[in-house]
Scaffold this active site. Structure first.
Site, mmCIF file in Angstrom:
data_model
loop_
_atom_site.group_PDB
_atom_site.id
_atom_site.type_symbol
_atom_site.label_atom_id
_atom_site.label_comp_id
_atom_site.label_asym_id
_atom_site.label_seq_id
_atom_site.Cartn_x
_atom_site.Cartn_y
_atom_site.Cartn_z
ATOM 1 N N CYS A 1 0.798 -1.151 -0.080
ATOM 2 C CA CYS A 1 -0.039 -0.167 0.038
ATOM 3 C C CYS A 1 0.696 1.181 -0.078
ATOM 4 O O CYS A 1 2.052 1.121 0.251
ATOM 5 C CB CYS A 1 -1.000 -0.073 1.063
ATOM 6 S SG CYS A 1 -1.947 -1.323 1.601
ATOM 7 N N ARG B 1 -7.068 -0.368 7.950
ATOM 8 C CA ARG B 1 -6.666 -0.404 9.309
ATOM 9 C C ARG B 1 -5.110 -0.749 9.438
ATOM 10 O O ARG B 1 -4.547 -1.264 8.612
ATOM 11 C CB ARG B 1 -7.432 -1.535 9.963
ATOM 12 C CG ARG B 1 -7.110 -1.495 11.634
ATOM 13 C CD ARG B 1 -7.840 -2.742 12.301
ATOM 14 N NE ARG B 1 -7.562 -3.989 11.654
ATOM 15 C CZ ARG B 1 -8.162 -5.167 12.079
ATOM 16 N NH1 ARG B 1 -9.047 -5.353 12.764
ATOM 17 N NH2 ARG B 1 -7.796 -6.200 11.614
ATOM 18 N N CYS C 1 -6.080 1.704 -2.160
ATOM 19 C CA CYS C 1 -5.409 2.962 -2.183
ATOM 20 C C CYS C 1 -4.741 3.340 -3.314
ATOM 21 O O CYS C 1 -4.002 4.391 -3.393
ATOM 22 C CB CYS C 1 -4.740 2.829 -0.909
ATOM 23 S SG CYS C 1 -2.864 1.806 -0.910
ATOM 24 N N ASP D 1 25.547 34.381 -8.957
ATOM 25 C CA ASP D 1 24.437 34.637 -10.190
ATOM 26 C C ASP D 1 23.946 36.071 -9.597
ATOM 27 O O ASP D 1 23.970 36.473 -8.431
ATOM 28 C CB ASP D 1 23.294 33.735 -9.725
ATOM 29 C CG ASP D 1 22.236 34.150 -10.762
ATOM 30 O OD1 ASP D 1 22.412 33.679 -12.013
ATOM 31 O OD2 ASP D 1 21.209 34.581 -10.471
#
Length: 496
Positions: free
Chosen positions: A32, A39, A66, A451
């Site tokens: 997942c 849970r 998911c 720069d």
């Protein structure tokens, strides 16, 4: 992160970590994303993996609830300059699909056997498995976001056959491609597509990213847009759009990315026409790099905000991104032309140079040409460039070196190898190397101290005694500090 830090992240269902690691649960046989609403599993049943490919190799299947593949990627591959990080940048760009494992290993300076051992030890999966996972992720994106024919999705994802595509989708997602397509309702117009001959394949899909997202990256690209090759606009409802033509490994393409901050979900939508069906993986990878979509802006902003010089800027402009590059060789030419002159002057010079680029068949209005190839630049550069002869010689020499492959660099380099390759070139200095590293490699820890715009930005920000002048306190995010300084300098210029 150690095991318990990651476990606390999944217990909190923290979306910031989606895509940065994967949670495999031995009691269910699935993996997942960290924010999965299921849970929280027992710690004894959990194994964390750096990549989805490692979870596949261990025998786990993707969670249907998911959808762990439908998330932004990890910023680790830009942060890491080791072999694994460099390899993942190239794999995501589709190098294995085009050149095989031997081609990837050669680019990295290793044998295929050594590379397989390194990646297996570091990431839990070898290069073929990592490329397979990347193809599966691209396939899922195309299945749920477009109406492309399944056979076209197979080849557009990098698979060599429809059977290989069906088998991989079944193994990774435990579903058929048709069932994967059914898991997401399509949003907005999607253009369909089998293609034949030279007809382009059209894609329209939303690009996942982590919040917050600062749309100022569209402004950065807009002021540097070369007419005929790039176009940028802002509509009355605040929608920002950036479009351009580009070359991909097998053919040309055109793309348009739009962002409406007031639209539900604030989608970042990509519309693209790809000439060759094998090029979508490279296209998607390069667009994600261009807009820095795998960044973790909350972690970056938290680090920058601790510096008193940047705290107000971070609060005012959360989610600043570092623009990437869709073509490393093009970016070097643009950097060499743009150094030591204004952005406007560089755009003028690039517009003059762009006429050497090839015309695009069936072009959209305002997107008539491709950026010139290095061979075209080497042939026509002297007649099109204006300015000091020494500068023209340096740019043409770089184009000639890239055209002959005497100078070859790209997403698989690290900062040290990039410097070794570029610094011997006339007209290339430390600023050029740093700028190319920021935009081609996605290097997050570059500070362009010399720069001019950075120096001007420093004058605008509040002073802070006792802090370093190179912003080492916010390492490894100094590239983002540079972006804030550029924004501060630009804002001051507009006010004056």
């Amino acid at each position: 992160m150690d095991f318990w830090q990651r476990y606390r992240a999944i217990d909190a269902r923290d979306t910031r970590f989606d895509g940065q690691f994967f949670t495999a649960v031995s009691s269910t046989g699935i993996y997942c994303r960290p924010s999965c609403p299921a849970r929280t599993p027992k710690a004894a049943n959990v194994t964390f993996y750096e990549t989805s490919a490692a979870a596949h190799e261990a025998g786990y299947r993707a969670c249907k609830r998911c959808l762990p593949e439908a998330v932004p990627g990890t910023p680790a591959w830009n942060i890491r300059s080791d072999v694994a990080g460099r390899a993942m940048r190239l794999i995501n760009d589709g190098v294995i699909n085009r050149e095989g494992v031997d081609g990837l290993a050669s680019r990295l300076g290793y044998s295929a056997r050594q590379l397989n051992r390194i990646l297996s030890n570091e990431l839990g999966a070898g290069p073929l498995s990592l490329a397979r996972a990347s193809r599966a992720q691209t396939a899922r994106t195309l299945l749920v976001s477009t109406d492309m024919l399944l056979a076209d999705v197979a080849f557009a994802s990098g698979f060599n056959s429809v059977r290989q595509f069906n088998d991989t989708i079944g193994e990774v997602f435990a579903m058929t491609p048709t069932a994967v397509r059914a898991t997401a309702a399509k949003s907005g117009p999607h253009r369909g597509t089998g293609v034949s001959g030279a007809a382009p394949a059209a894609l329209t899909l939303n690009l996942p990213y982590r919040e917050p997202f600062d749309p100022g990256i569209f402004d950065f690209l807009a002021v540097r847009a070369v007419p005929g090759i790039e176009a940028a606009s802002t509509s009355a409802d605040g929608t920002r759009t950036y479009a351009r033509t580009l070359r991909l490994p097998r053919g040309s393409a055109s793309l348009s990315v739009s962002y409406n901050p007031s639209a539900p979900g604030r989608p970042l939508q990509l519309t693209a026409a790809v000439r060759d069906l094998h090029d979508p993986p490279a296209l998607l990878s390069r667009v994600r790099r261009l807009f820095d979509l795998d960044a973790d802006p909350q972690a970056i902003d938290n680090a920058l905000a601790r510096d008193p010089r940047l705290s107000a800027s971070v609060a005012a402009i959360p989610g600043v991104r570092v623009p990437g590059a869709v073509d490393p060789h093009e970016l070097l030419i643009r950097a060499m032309i743009g150094q030591q002159i204004t952005v406007a002057a560089a755009r003028t010079a690039l517009t003059q140079l762009s006429v050497a680029g090839s015309a695009v068949d069936g072009a959209s209005p305002g997107l008539e040409r491709l950026f010139p190839t290095t061979a075209e630049l080497a042939e026509h550069g002297r007649e099109l460039l204006r300015g000091p002869q020494r500068r023209i010689d340096s740019i043409v020499a770089a184009a000639e070196a890239m055209a002959s492959r005497a100078l070859d660099f790209g997403y698989g380099d690290d900062l040290d190898s990039l410097a070794r390759k570029l610094l011997p070139m006339p007209g290339v200095g430390s600023w050029t190397v740093g700028y190319v590293a920021m935009r081609v490699l996605g290097a997050p820890d570059v500070f362009l101290a010399n720069d001019a715009a950075v120096r001007n930005g420093l004058k605008v920000l509040p002073a802070a005694a006792g802090l370093s002048t190179d912003f080492r306190e916010v390492s490894p995010w100094r590239s983002y500090a540079t972006m804030h300084l550029w924004r501060a300098a630009a804002a001051k210029t507009r006010r004056t």
